[in-house]
Write a protein that holds these residues in place. Structure first.
Motif, PDB file in Angstrom:
ATOM      1  N   VAL A 126      37.720   9.613  11.548  1.00  0.00           N
ATOM      2  CA  VAL A 126      38.105   9.943  10.167  1.00  0.00           C
ATOM      3  C   VAL A 126      36.887   9.878   9.248  1.00  0.00           C
ATOM      4  O   VAL A 126      36.690  10.738   8.376  1.00  0.00           O
ATOM      5  N   GLY A 127      36.038   8.859   9.434  1.00  0.00           N
ATOM      6  CA  GLY A 127      34.808   8.771   8.638  1.00  0.00           C
ATOM      7  C   GLY A 127      33.876   9.937   8.897  1.00  0.00           C
ATOM      8  O   GLY A 127      33.209  10.432   7.983  1.00  0.00           O
ATOM      9  N   TRP A 128      33.822  10.410  10.137  1.00  0.00           N
ATOM     10  CA  TRP A 128      32.992  11.568  10.483  1.00  0.00           C
ATOM     11  C   TRP A 128      33.445  12.798   9.707  1.00  0.00           C
ATOM     12  O   TRP A 128      32.628  13.587   9.225  1.00  0.00           O
ATOM     13  N   SER A 129      34.735  12.946   9.554  1.00  0.00           N
ATOM     14  CA  SER A 129      35.277  14.092   8.822  1.00  0.00           C
ATOM     15  C   SER A 129      34.792  14.094   7.371  1.00  0.00           C
ATOM     16  O   SER A 129      34.464  15.152   6.814  1.00  0.00           O
ATOM     17  N   GLN A 130      34.731  12.915   6.752  1.00  0.00           N
ATOM     18  CA  GLN A 130      34.262  12.825   5.360  1.00  0.00           C
ATOM     19  C   GLN A 130      32.825  13.312   5.225  1.00  0.00           C
ATOM     20  O   GLN A 130      32.495  14.087   4.316  1.00  0.00           O
ATOM     21  N   TYR A 131      31.955  12.861   6.123  1.00  0.00           N
ATOM     22  CA  TYR A 131      30.549  13.259   6.015  1.00  0.00           C
ATOM     23  C   TYR A 131      30.336  14.710   6.443  1.00  0.00           C
ATOM     24  O   TYR A 131      29.420  15.376   5.954  1.00  0.00           O
ATOM     25  N   LEU A 132      31.158  15.219   7.350  1.00  0.00           N
ATOM     26  CA  LEU A 132      31.046  16.628   7.702  1.00  0.00           C
ATOM     27  C   LEU A 132      31.333  17.496   6.487  1.00  0.00           C
ATOM     28  O   LEU A 132      30.618  18.482   6.229  1.00  0.00           O
ATOM     29  N   ASN A 133      32.344  17.134   5.722  1.00  0.00           N
ATOM     30  CA  ASN A 133      32.644  17.874   4.498  1.00  0.00           C
ATOM     31  C   ASN A 133      31.508  17.764   3.489  1.00  0.00           C
ATOM     32  O   ASN A 133      31.166  18.728   2.792  1.00  0.00           O
ATOM     33  N   GLU A 134      30.908  16.570   3.398  1.00  0.00           N
ATOM     34  CA  GLU A 134      29.756  16.386   2.499  1.00  0.00           C
ATOM     35  C   GLU A 134      28.604  17.287   2.913  1.00  0.00           C
ATOM     36  O   GLU A 134      27.946  17.919   2.067  1.00  0.00           O
ATOM     37  N   LEU A 135      28.354  17.376   4.209  1.00  0.00           N
ATOM     38  CA  LEU A 135      27.272  18.222   4.721  1.00  0.00           C
ATOM     39  C   LEU A 135      27.561  19.699   4.464  1.00  0.00           C
ATOM     40  O   LEU A 135      26.683  20.441   4.003  1.00  0.00           O
ATOM     41  N   LEU A 136      28.785  20.123   4.744  1.00  0.00           N
ATOM     42  CA  LEU A 136      29.138  21.526   4.517  1.00  0.00           C
ATOM     43  C   LEU A 136      29.047  21.882   3.041  1.00  0.00           C
ATOM     44  O   LEU A 136      28.596  22.976   2.678  1.00  0.00           O
ATOM     45  N   GLY A 137      29.457  20.952   2.174  1.00  0.00           N
ATOM     46  CA  GLY A 137      29.366  21.209   0.741  1.00  0.00           C
ATOM     47  C   GLY A 137      27.938  21.318   0.262  1.00  0.00           C
ATOM     48  O   GLY A 137      27.610  22.151  -0.597  1.00  0.00           O
ATOM     49  N   SER A 138      27.044  20.483   0.836  1.00  0.00           N
ATOM     50  CA  SER A 138      25.640  20.506   0.416  1.00  0.00           C
ATOM     51  C   SER A 138      24.906  21.738   0.927  1.00  0.00           C
ATOM     52  O   SER A 138      24.075  22.310   0.222  1.00  0.00           O
ATOM     53  N   VAL A 139      25.203  22.150   2.152  1.00  0.00           N
ATOM     54  CA  VAL A 139      24.457  23.245   2.785  1.00  0.00           C
ATOM     55  C   VAL A 139      25.065  24.606   2.472  1.00  0.00           C
ATOM     56  O   VAL A 139      24.361  25.556   2.109  1.00  0.00           O
ATOM     57  N   LEU A 140      26.389  24.694   2.588  1.00  0.00           N
ATOM     58  CA  LEU A 140      27.054  25.989   2.428  1.00  0.00           C
ATOM     59  C   LEU A 140      27.721  26.159   1.070  1.00  0.00           C
ATOM     60  O   LEU A 140      28.082  27.277   0.692  1.00  0.00           O
ATOM     61  N   GLY A 141      27.891  25.068   0.359  1.00  0.00           N
ATOM     62  CA  GLY A 141      28.566  25.155  -0.932  1.00  0.00           C
ATOM     63  C   GLY A 141      30.078  25.193  -0.825  1.00  0.00           C
ATOM     64  O   GLY A 141      30.761  25.368  -1.829  1.00  0.00           O
ATOM     65  N   HIS A 142      30.600  25.044   0.379  1.00  0.00           N
ATOM     66  CA  HIS A 142      32.046  25.074   0.582  1.00  0.00           C
ATOM     67  C   HIS A 142      32.443  23.977   1.567  1.00  0.00           C
ATOM     68  O   HIS A 142      31.813  23.825   2.612  1.00  0.00           O
ATOM     69  N   GLU A 143      33.488  23.236   1.226  1.00  0.00           N
ATOM     70  CA  GLU A 143      34.024  22.233   2.131  1.00  0.00           C
ATOM     71  C   GLU A 143      35.260  22.784   2.838  1.00  0.00           C
ATOM     72  O   GLU A 143      35.826  23.805   2.420  1.00  0.00           O
ATOM     73  N   LEU A 144      35.658  22.100   3.919  1.00  0.00           N
ATOM     74  CA  LEU A 144      36.890  22.474   4.596  1.00  0.00           C
ATOM     75  C   LEU A 144      38.074  22.197   3.674  1.00  0.00           C
ATOM     76  O   LEU A 144      38.047  21.244   2.883  1.00  0.00           O
ATOM     77  N   ALA A 289      31.194   8.762   1.014  1.00  0.00           N
ATOM     78  CA  ALA A 289      29.859   9.282   1.349  1.00  0.00           C
ATOM     79  C   ALA A 289      28.817   8.715   0.386  1.00  0.00           C
ATOM     80  O   ALA A 289      27.996   9.441  -0.192  1.00  0.00           O
ATOM     81  N   ALA A 290      28.829   7.383   0.219  1.00  0.00           N
ATOM     82  CA  ALA A 290      28.015   6.732  -0.811  1.00  0.00           C
ATOM     83  C   ALA A 290      26.522   6.952  -0.602  1.00  0.00           C
ATOM     84  O   ALA A 290      25.773   7.122  -1.581  1.00  0.00           O
ATOM     85  N   LEU A 291      26.039   6.941   0.635  1.00  0.00           N
ATOM     86  CA  LEU A 291      24.599   7.048   0.855  1.00  0.00           C
ATOM     87  C   LEU A 291      24.075   8.414   0.414  1.00  0.00           C
ATOM     88  O   LEU A 291      22.991   8.513  -0.170  1.00  0.00           O
ATOM     89  N   SER A 292      24.818   9.461   0.695  1.00  0.00           N
ATOM     90  CA  SER A 292      24.410  10.788   0.230  1.00  0.00           C
ATOM     91  C   SER A 292      24.391  10.833  -1.295  1.00  0.00           C
ATOM     92  O   SER A 292      23.485  11.425  -1.905  1.00  0.00           O
ATOM     93  N   TYR A 293      25.360  10.206  -1.918  1.00  0.00           N
ATOM     94  CA  TYR A 293      25.418  10.179  -3.392  1.00  0.00           C
ATOM     95  C   TYR A 293      24.204   9.465  -3.968  1.00  0.00           C
ATOM     96  O   TYR A 293      23.606   9.932  -4.950  1.00  0.00           O
ATOM     97  N   VAL A 298      19.012   9.733  -6.903  1.00  0.00           N
ATOM     98  CA  VAL A 298      17.604   9.345  -6.998  1.00  0.00           C
ATOM     99  C   VAL A 298      16.694  10.567  -7.034  1.00  0.00           C
ATOM    100  O   VAL A 298      15.744  10.631  -7.818  1.00  0.00           O
ATOM    101  N   THR A 299      16.982  11.544  -6.190  1.00  0.00           N
ATOM    102  CA  THR A 299      16.095  12.714  -6.076  1.00  0.00           C
ATOM    103  C   THR A 299      16.438  13.814  -7.059  1.00  0.00           C
ATOM    104  O   THR A 299      15.629  14.717  -7.285  1.00  0.00           O
ATOM    105  N   GLY A 300      17.644  13.789  -7.629  1.00  0.00           N
ATOM    106  CA  GLY A 300      18.061  14.853  -8.526  1.00  0.00           C
ATOM    107  C   GLY A 300      18.315  16.170  -7.816  1.00  0.00           C
ATOM    108  O   GLY A 300      18.305  17.232  -8.432  1.00  0.00           O
ATOM    109  N   SER A 301      18.541  16.096  -6.524  1.00  0.00           N
ATOM    110  CA  SER A 301      18.770  17.297  -5.721  1.00  0.00           C
ATOM    111  C   SER A 301      19.787  16.988  -4.640  1.00  0.00           C
ATOM    112  O   SER A 301      19.920  15.844  -4.203  1.00  0.00           O
ATOM    113  N   SER A 302      20.503  18.017  -4.202  1.00  0.00           N
ATOM    114  CA  SER A 302      21.471  17.832  -3.140  1.00  0.00           C
ATOM    115  C   SER A 302      20.841  17.913  -1.745  1.00  0.00           C
ATOM    116  O   SER A 302      21.498  17.616  -0.749  1.00  0.00           O
ATOM    117  N   ALA A 303      19.564  18.294  -1.677  1.00  0.00           N
ATOM    118  CA  ALA A 303      18.912  18.472  -0.371  1.00  0.00           C
ATOM    119  C   ALA A 303      18.788  17.144   0.365  1.00  0.00           C
ATOM    120  O   ALA A 303      19.069  17.057   1.568  1.00  0.00           O
TER     121      ALA A 303
END
Length: 506
Positions: A126-144, A289-293, A298-303
């Motif tokens: 279940v935790g993996w699903s949360q970060y997968l959505n975070e990754l898809l949102g950051s890279v593709l701009g769309h979550e599941l 997904a606190a670490l990504s946040y 800090v960086t001011g970027s989603s990368a």
């Protein structure tokens, strides 16, 4: 004592073939692979997803919570190290309880390990699903869509990513332990690198003021944070389930356990300090997904956040692989003893892996992953794991008294103070889980006891072979005479032959 059905450590080792090749399992794992396997089992959802819950309870004092949780694990890690070196078989806590406390206690420990490995696998997915959505949102701009990536209680219908990661882990495991170990080692190295990168970014924006007030909720908050933080350490004992696939288990298993706990504790404290020091405890607490946040802020970027999300996706896959591996090996040991159906002990001659066992485990625990939230299973998993760890500390004391001459490649220091402290810490953290978790756990244990009485007790191969040897239990059976009413199963003849051969080796 005859009703306890205690199986001697030497018989456990001899029956499993752990001094040779264990029932078709191949010895391919060295110390480095065992350490990577341990790190792979530990570092995942607990730190990438669960950190926010721990911070929500304890604030900046979450560092103290991580240290207290680590102390609990270290105290018990000594017990696992002693027993893992003395009884290097796949059953882990289950086998340790069988050798010291008897069959009924061993079955209930194995039942609790369904929580530590099986149910925690669902939680990790279940935790993996949360970060997968975070990754898809950051890279593709769309979550599941939420309907396909969240549990019904969280606005979804089914969590498909959680199911997918469990199935992928199963496919990797059935290919062979060597391939699984290589993949786990690569993922362990990558996840440590990602967390070190996070620390570098977080400490670059560190401000002392973000650490005050240090303990906003006082000792109660630290205690609750410790229970939440403990989930981050679940899985270190999975190393002991590799007893029959390690090249030198008596030496390497104790060392690997202690290395893993020390490495992970330092890493967790550094990550917690970096996260809170960068943006403050209020911002970290309770955030998915606190670490990504933190990196994005800090960086001011989603990368940067996308890199952390990628690391989390990889990290959590390795946890699913490791805990599924541990669950299948424990069921294999229980199946050899007749306490669960024989399908769980069958090893494929082609891949030297328990294929049917692995696929059944994946199918069963994909269901709660698909339809449950992370919060719904974390407390139950935690209390079950702590109960198992308390029993392992008891097992050290019982086995020291029962079999003081057993060869031990590692001994718990400051005995018996350390195992007694281990028991006390485990009981304290169990208390902190709250009444609801205790009620769930009590029902779970009751069901396990019924399963043992209805199936396990009557199908025990150890009891059946004890019957064939007579009431004394044979030379290797120790105190393990048969229970009244034990019924030999269809495999009793095979079990008797195997046990006789094992006794000669023992």
């Amino acid at each position: 004592m005859s009703g306890l059905r205690i199986k001697s450590p030497r018989l456990l080792v001899a029956e499993s073939g752990a001094d040779l090749e264990g029932h078709g399992l191949r010895r391919t794992l060295g110390l480095f692979q065992l350490v990577c396997f341990g790190v792979g089992a530990i570092v995942g959802t607990g730190i990438f997803v669960g950190l926010s819950d721990s911070v929500g309870h304890a604030g900046p004092a979450v560092v103290v919570s991580f240290v207290l949780a680590a102390i609990t694990c270290v105290l018990t890690a000594f017990a696992f190290a002693e027993l893992g070196g003395a009884i290097p078989v796949s059953g882990s806590s289950y086998s340790f309880a069988y050798a010291s406390l008897g069959e009924r206690a061993a079955f209930l420990v194995g039942w609790c390990l369904l929580l530590e490995y099986g149910v925690s696998m669902s939680a990790v997915a279940v935790g993996w699903s949360q970060y997968l959505n975070e990754l898809l949102g950051s890279v593709l701009g769309h979550e599941l869509p939420a309907a396909l990536s969240a549990a019904p209680g969280e606005g979804g219908v089914i969590n498909l990513p959680a199911v997918v990661v469990i199935l992928l882990a199963a496919l990797l495991l059935v290919r062979g332990v060597r391939e699984s170990a290589r993949a786990t080692a690569a993922m362990a190295v990558l996840k440590i690198a990602i967390l070190l990168l996070f620390c570098a970014i977080g400490f670059s924006a560190f401000e002392d003021g973000n650490l005050t007030p240090f303990s906003p909720a006082g000792l109660g908050g630290i205690g609750a944070g410790t229970t939440a933080a403990f989930f981050s350490y679940i899985g270190f004992d999975a190393i002991t389930t590799a007893g029959e696939e390690a090249r030198n288990p008596r030496r390497d298993i104790p060392v690997a356990i202690l290395i893993c706990i020390g490495l992970v504790t330092l890493l967790y404290c550094a990550v917690a300090l970096a996260a809170i020091g960068a943006i403050g405890g209020d911002e970290v607490g309770g955030r998915p997904a606190a670490l990504s946040y933190v990196v994005n802020q800090v960086t001011g970027s989603s990368a940067g956040g996308a890199v952390i999300a990628f690391g989390a996706v990889v990290a959590i896959v390795s946890v699913v692989v490791a805990v599924m591996y541990g669950q299948t090996r424990i069921l294999m040991s229980m199946s050899r003893d007749g306490l669960v159906p024989r399908v769980f002990e069958r090893v494929s001659p082609k891949t030297a892996t328990p294929v049917s066992n692995t696929l059944i485990v994946a199918a069963v625990f994909a269901v709660p992953a698909a339809f449950s939230s992370l919060d719904a299973v974390v407390d139950l998993t935690t209390i079950g794991t702590l109960a198992t760890m308390a029993v392992v500390n008891v097992a050290v004391i019982a086995l020291r008294r029962r079999d003081p001459g057993l060869p031990r490649t590692f001994r718990v220091p400051l005995y018996p103070a350390v195992p007694l402290l281990g028991i006390a810490f485990c009981l304290y953290l169990m208390y902190e889980t709250g009444p609801a978790a205790w009620l769930q756990f009590g029902v779970f244990l009751l069901v396990g006891w019924l399963v043992y009485e209805v199936y396990g007790r009557r199908n025990s191969r150890f009891a059946a072979t004890a019957d064939t040897r007579g009431p004394k239990g044979g030379p290797a059976g120790g105190d393990a005479g048969p229970d009244a009413g034990a019924v030999p199963d269809a495999g009793a003849g095979e079990a008797a032959t195997r046990t006789a051969e094992a006794e000669r080796r023992a």
